[in-house]
Write a protein that holds these residues in place. Sequence first.
Motif, PDB file in Angstrom:
ATOM      1  N   ASP A 126       0.814  -1.217   0.000  1.00  0.00           N
ATOM      2  CA  ASP A 126       0.000   0.000   0.000  1.00  0.00           C
ATOM      3  C   ASP A 126       0.848   1.269   0.000  1.00  0.00           C
ATOM      4  O   ASP A 126       0.286   2.372  -0.055  1.00  0.00           O
ATOM      5  CB  ASP A 126      -0.920   0.023   1.221  1.00  0.00           C
ATOM      6  N   PHE A 127       2.159   1.137   0.059  1.00  0.00           N
ATOM      7  CA  PHE A 127       3.011   2.318   0.157  1.00  0.00           C
ATOM      8  C   PHE A 127       2.877   3.203  -1.077  1.00  0.00           C
ATOM      9  O   PHE A 127       3.090   4.415  -1.010  1.00  0.00           O
ATOM     10  CB  PHE A 127       4.479   1.919   0.349  1.00  0.00           C
ATOM     11  N   ARG A 128       2.492   2.617  -2.198  1.00  0.00           N
ATOM     12  CA  ARG A 128       2.359   3.391  -3.438  1.00  0.00           C
ATOM     13  C   ARG A 128       1.346   4.514  -3.292  1.00  0.00           C
ATOM     14  O   ARG A 128       1.408   5.500  -4.020  1.00  0.00           O
ATOM     15  CB  ARG A 128       1.972   2.487  -4.606  1.00  0.00           C
ATOM     16  N   ILE A 129       0.409   4.376  -2.342  1.00  0.00           N
ATOM     17  CA  ILE A 129      -0.613   5.401  -2.175  1.00  0.00           C
ATOM     18  C   ILE A 129      -0.033   6.662  -1.528  1.00  0.00           C
ATOM     19  O   ILE A 129      -0.679   7.709  -1.502  1.00  0.00           O
ATOM     20  CB  ILE A 129      -1.787   4.854  -1.335  1.00  0.00           C
ATOM     21  N   SER A 130       1.198   6.588  -1.018  1.00  0.00           N
ATOM     22  CA  SER A 130       1.815   7.744  -0.357  1.00  0.00           C
ATOM     23  C   SER A 130       2.008   8.927  -1.302  1.00  0.00           C
ATOM     24  O   SER A 130       2.158  10.062  -0.864  1.00  0.00           O
ATOM     25  CB  SER A 130       3.167   7.358   0.250  1.00  0.00           C
ATOM     26  N   GLY A 131       1.999   8.677  -2.617  1.00  0.00           N
ATOM     27  CA  GLY A 131       2.153   9.765  -3.571  1.00  0.00           C
ATOM     28  C   GLY A 131       0.850  10.434  -3.962  1.00  0.00           C
ATOM     29  O   GLY A 131       0.826  11.313  -4.829  1.00  0.00           O
ATOM     30  N   MET A 132      -0.228  10.075  -3.303  1.00  0.00           N
ATOM     31  CA  MET A 132      -1.550  10.569  -3.676  1.00  0.00           C
ATOM     32  C   MET A 132      -1.689  12.079  -3.502  1.00  0.00           C
ATOM     33  O   MET A 132      -2.478  12.722  -4.195  1.00  0.00           O
ATOM     34  CB  MET A 132      -2.605   9.835  -2.847  1.00  0.00           C
ATOM     35  N   GLY A 133      -0.951  12.661  -2.572  1.00  0.00           N
ATOM     36  CA  GLY A 133      -1.096  14.090  -2.276  1.00  0.00           C
ATOM     37  C   GLY A 133      -0.260  14.997  -3.146  1.00  0.00           C
ATOM     38  O   GLY A 133      -0.206  16.213  -2.902  1.00  0.00           O
ATOM     39  N   LYS A 134       0.357  14.472  -4.180  1.00  0.00           N
ATOM     40  CA  LYS A 134       1.270  15.270  -5.008  1.00  0.00           C
ATOM     41  C   LYS A 134       0.590  15.783  -6.277  1.00  0.00           C
ATOM     42  O   LYS A 134       1.080  15.591  -7.379  1.00  0.00           O
ATOM     43  CB  LYS A 134       2.511  14.441  -5.355  1.00  0.00           C
ATOM     44  N   GLY A 135      -0.557  16.409  -6.092  1.00  0.00           N
ATOM     45  CA  GLY A 135      -1.246  17.014  -7.217  1.00  0.00           C
ATOM     46  C   GLY A 135      -2.400  16.171  -7.723  1.00  0.00           C
ATOM     47  O   GLY A 135      -2.432  14.956  -7.512  1.00  0.00           O
ATOM     48  N   ALA A 139      -2.945  12.135  -8.031  1.00  0.00           N
ATOM     49  CA  ALA A 139      -3.990  11.522  -7.202  1.00  0.00           C
ATOM     50  C   ALA A 139      -4.821  10.540  -8.007  1.00  0.00           C
ATOM     51  O   ALA A 139      -5.134   9.438  -7.546  1.00  0.00           O
ATOM     52  CB  ALA A 139      -4.883  12.602  -6.592  1.00  0.00           C
ATOM     53  N   VAL A 140      -5.180  10.921  -9.237  1.00  0.00           N
ATOM     54  CA  VAL A 140      -5.985  10.046 -10.089  1.00  0.00           C
ATOM     55  C   VAL A 140      -5.184   8.817 -10.499  1.00  0.00           C
ATOM     56  O   VAL A 140      -5.656   7.676 -10.378  1.00  0.00           O
ATOM     57  CB  VAL A 140      -6.471  10.800 -11.341  1.00  0.00           C
ATOM     58  N   LEU A 141      -3.965   9.031 -10.977  1.00  0.00           N
ATOM     59  CA  LEU A 141      -3.144   7.914 -11.443  1.00  0.00           C
ATOM     60  C   LEU A 141      -2.808   6.955 -10.302  1.00  0.00           C
ATOM     61  O   LEU A 141      -2.775   5.738 -10.487  1.00  0.00           O
ATOM     62  CB  LEU A 141      -1.860   8.443 -12.084  1.00  0.00           C
ATOM     63  N   THR A 142      -2.563   7.517  -9.116  1.00  0.00           N
ATOM     64  CA  THR A 142      -2.229   6.684  -7.964  1.00  0.00           C
ATOM     65  C   THR A 142      -3.387   5.781  -7.591  1.00  0.00           C
ATOM     66  O   THR A 142      -3.197   4.598  -7.281  1.00  0.00           O
ATOM     67  CB  THR A 142      -1.832   7.556  -6.757  1.00  0.00           C
ATOM     68  N   VAL A 143      -4.610   6.320  -7.614  1.00  0.00           N
ATOM     69  CA  VAL A 143      -5.786   5.514  -7.284  1.00  0.00           C
ATOM     70  C   VAL A 143      -5.952   4.379  -8.290  1.00  0.00           C
ATOM     71  O   VAL A 143      -6.207   3.224  -7.920  1.00  0.00           O
ATOM     72  CB  VAL A 143      -7.057   6.381  -7.241  1.00  0.00           C
ATOM     73  N   LEU A 144      -5.809   4.689  -9.573  1.00  0.00           N
ATOM     74  CA  LEU A 144      -5.943   3.655 -10.607  1.00  0.00           C
ATOM     75  C   LEU A 144      -4.891   2.560 -10.429  1.00  0.00           C
ATOM     76  O   LEU A 144      -5.201   1.366 -10.504  1.00  0.00           O
ATOM     77  CB  LEU A 144      -5.821   4.288 -11.994  1.00  0.00           C
ATOM     78  N   TRP A 145      -3.662   2.979 -10.187  1.00  0.00           N
ATOM     79  CA  TRP A 145      -2.590   2.009  -9.998  1.00  0.00           C
ATOM     80  C   TRP A 145      -2.794   1.208  -8.709  1.00  0.00           C
ATOM     81  O   TRP A 145      -2.541   0.004  -8.665  1.00  0.00           O
ATOM     82  CB  TRP A 145      -1.233   2.705  -9.975  1.00  0.00           C
ATOM     83  N   PHE A 146      -3.286   1.875  -7.674  1.00  0.00           N
ATOM     84  CA  PHE A 146      -3.514   1.236  -6.382  1.00  0.00           C
ATOM     85  C   PHE A 146      -4.508   0.084  -6.525  1.00  0.00           C
ATOM     86  O   PHE A 146      -4.274  -1.021  -6.027  1.00  0.00           O
ATOM     87  CB  PHE A 146      -4.037   2.279  -5.401  1.00  0.00           C
ATOM     88  N   PHE A 147      -5.600   0.322  -7.236  1.00  0.00           N
ATOM     89  CA  PHE A 147      -6.608  -0.721  -7.379  1.00  0.00           C
ATOM     90  C   PHE A 147      -6.152  -1.818  -8.336  1.00  0.00           C
ATOM     91  O   PHE A 147      -6.494  -2.990  -8.149  1.00  0.00           O
ATOM     92  CB  PHE A 147      -7.950  -0.118  -7.796  1.00  0.00           C
ATOM     93  N   PHE A 148      -5.379  -1.456  -9.341  1.00  0.00           N
ATOM     94  CA  PHE A 148      -4.800  -2.490 -10.193  1.00  0.00           C
ATOM     95  C   PHE A 148      -3.874  -3.391  -9.373  1.00  0.00           C
ATOM     96  O   PHE A 148      -3.921  -4.624  -9.489  1.00  0.00           O
ATOM     97  CB  PHE A 148      -4.011  -1.837 -11.342  1.00  0.00           C
ATOM     98  N   ALA A 149      -3.039  -2.780  -8.534  1.00  0.00           N
ATOM     99  CA  ALA A 149      -2.097  -3.551  -7.720  1.00  0.00           C
ATOM    100  C   ALA A 149      -2.819  -4.429  -6.703  1.00  0.00           C
ATOM    101  O   ALA A 149      -2.373  -5.545  -6.407  1.00  0.00           O
ATOM    102  CB  ALA A 149      -1.140  -2.605  -7.008  1.00  0.00           C
ATOM    103  N   GLN A 150      -3.952  -3.953  -6.169  1.00  0.00           N
ATOM    104  CA  GLN A 150      -4.729  -4.759  -5.235  1.00  0.00           C
ATOM    105  C   GLN A 150      -5.147  -6.080  -5.892  1.00  0.00           C
ATOM    106  O   GLN A 150      -5.050  -7.149  -5.299  1.00  0.00           O
ATOM    107  CB  GLN A 150      -5.978  -3.991  -4.794  1.00  0.00           C
ATOM    108  N   ASN A 151      -5.628  -5.978  -7.119  1.00  0.00           N
ATOM    109  CA  ASN A 151      -6.121  -7.164  -7.812  1.00  0.00           C
ATOM    110  C   ASN A 151      -5.000  -8.029  -8.362  1.00  0.00           C
ATOM    111  O   ASN A 151      -5.151  -9.242  -8.487  1.00  0.00           O
ATOM    112  CB  ASN A 151      -7.054  -6.746  -8.952  1.00  0.00           C
ATOM    113  N   ALA A 152      -3.886  -7.400  -8.702  1.00  0.00           N
ATOM    114  CA  ALA A 152      -2.785  -8.151  -9.305  1.00  0.00           C
ATOM    115  C   ALA A 152      -1.911  -8.851  -8.268  1.00  0.00           C
ATOM    116  O   ALA A 152      -1.087  -9.702  -8.628  1.00  0.00           O
ATOM    117  CB  ALA A 152      -1.917  -7.211 -10.145  1.00  0.00           C
ATOM    118  N   PHE A 153      -2.091  -8.527  -6.994  1.00  0.00           N
ATOM    119  CA  PHE A 153      -1.216  -9.049  -5.949  1.00  0.00           C
ATOM    120  C   PHE A 153      -1.231 -10.576  -5.925  1.00  0.00           C
ATOM    121  O   PHE A 153      -0.186 -11.217  -5.811  1.00  0.00           O
ATOM    122  CB  PHE A 153      -1.627  -8.499  -4.583  1.00  0.00           C
ATOM    123  N   PHE A 154      -2.408 -11.158  -6.022  1.00  0.00           N
ATOM    124  CA  PHE A 154      -2.532 -12.619  -5.979  1.00  0.00           C
ATOM    125  C   PHE A 154      -1.794 -13.256  -7.160  1.00  0.00           C
ATOM    126  O   PHE A 154      -1.045 -14.231  -6.991  1.00  0.00           O
ATOM    127  CB  PHE A 154      -4.007 -13.019  -6.002  1.00  0.00           C
TER     128      PHE A 154
END
Length: 297
Positions: A126-135, A139-154
């Motif tokens: 979840d550390f990737r979400i730490s960049g969410m506050g940088k504009g 914020a949009v790209l981080t959320v998209l990547w965050f949810f992709f990574a959630q599903n791809a983890f398995f």
Amino acid sequence: MQEELADLNKQAIAAAIGHMGKVAWPTLVLTFLVCSLFIPCLVLFAYGYMSVWLATLLIGILTYISYTSLHEAVHGNIGGNKPHLRWLNGLCGYAVAPIIGIAYASHKHEHFTHHRFTNVEDKDPDFRISGMGKGPVRAVLTVLWFFFAQNAFFAKNNWHSAKLKDRVLYVTELCVSLGWRGLIIAIVDRPGISVVVILGYFIGAWCVSYWFAYRPHFPYDNTKRYQNTSSLIMPSWMRPFEWFWLGQNIHSIHHLFPRVPFYRYHALHREIEPILRAHGTPILGIFSRKPIKVPQS
């Protein structure tokens, strides 16, 4: 000093045990409400009884709320300590997974890794979400990547060691999660359906990313057990929003005692607040992010 803190930790554990282990009826009700309202919301929009913006907002809210059920299911909190009711966790988890768009089969592995390595840059998924506050773009790209990574983890970390049954469940979840959205967009003949389905989902996903992950862990610079997550204190006039947040502003309690259900966070926090302060838990104003002092008696 260390002996004193160790003793306080034992007291906190004893207090937390008093809030664990029961069947989580509030979570079951929450799961039922989310699932029973989500489809009617889409149907009402499809037949013209709801505007595109109201439907989008409601879908966003329900998407956000659905993650609480998934989160509680992952931690095994819904069936309590009753072995014969463990199936309730899977029931709720798989029921809401297509709404929040995170495969239950994947999240079980990803989320426990997050707890094990909270705020460790190269280990906490979840550390990737730490960049969410940088504009806003970040914020949009981080959320998209965050949810992709959630599903791809398995697929990335557990596929080769998983049983065939778990692989099938994982693939099925992904297909259902993506498939129902595409199907609704294809068959509903009303302008704005893509906005309702896609933007509504993104609103809920953004809220989960921001309120569950980003704000409680910011600034991501501490890995100590009592200090890696904050308690964000809201002013009294924000109580309605605090209810909508479903206790996650007191996220420090969750990381300390993951088996405590979300609706007991505040009660336990009040009970052990002196212990939290002794251990250096960040107890901060939600807007100022400055430490909240102990109220004077």
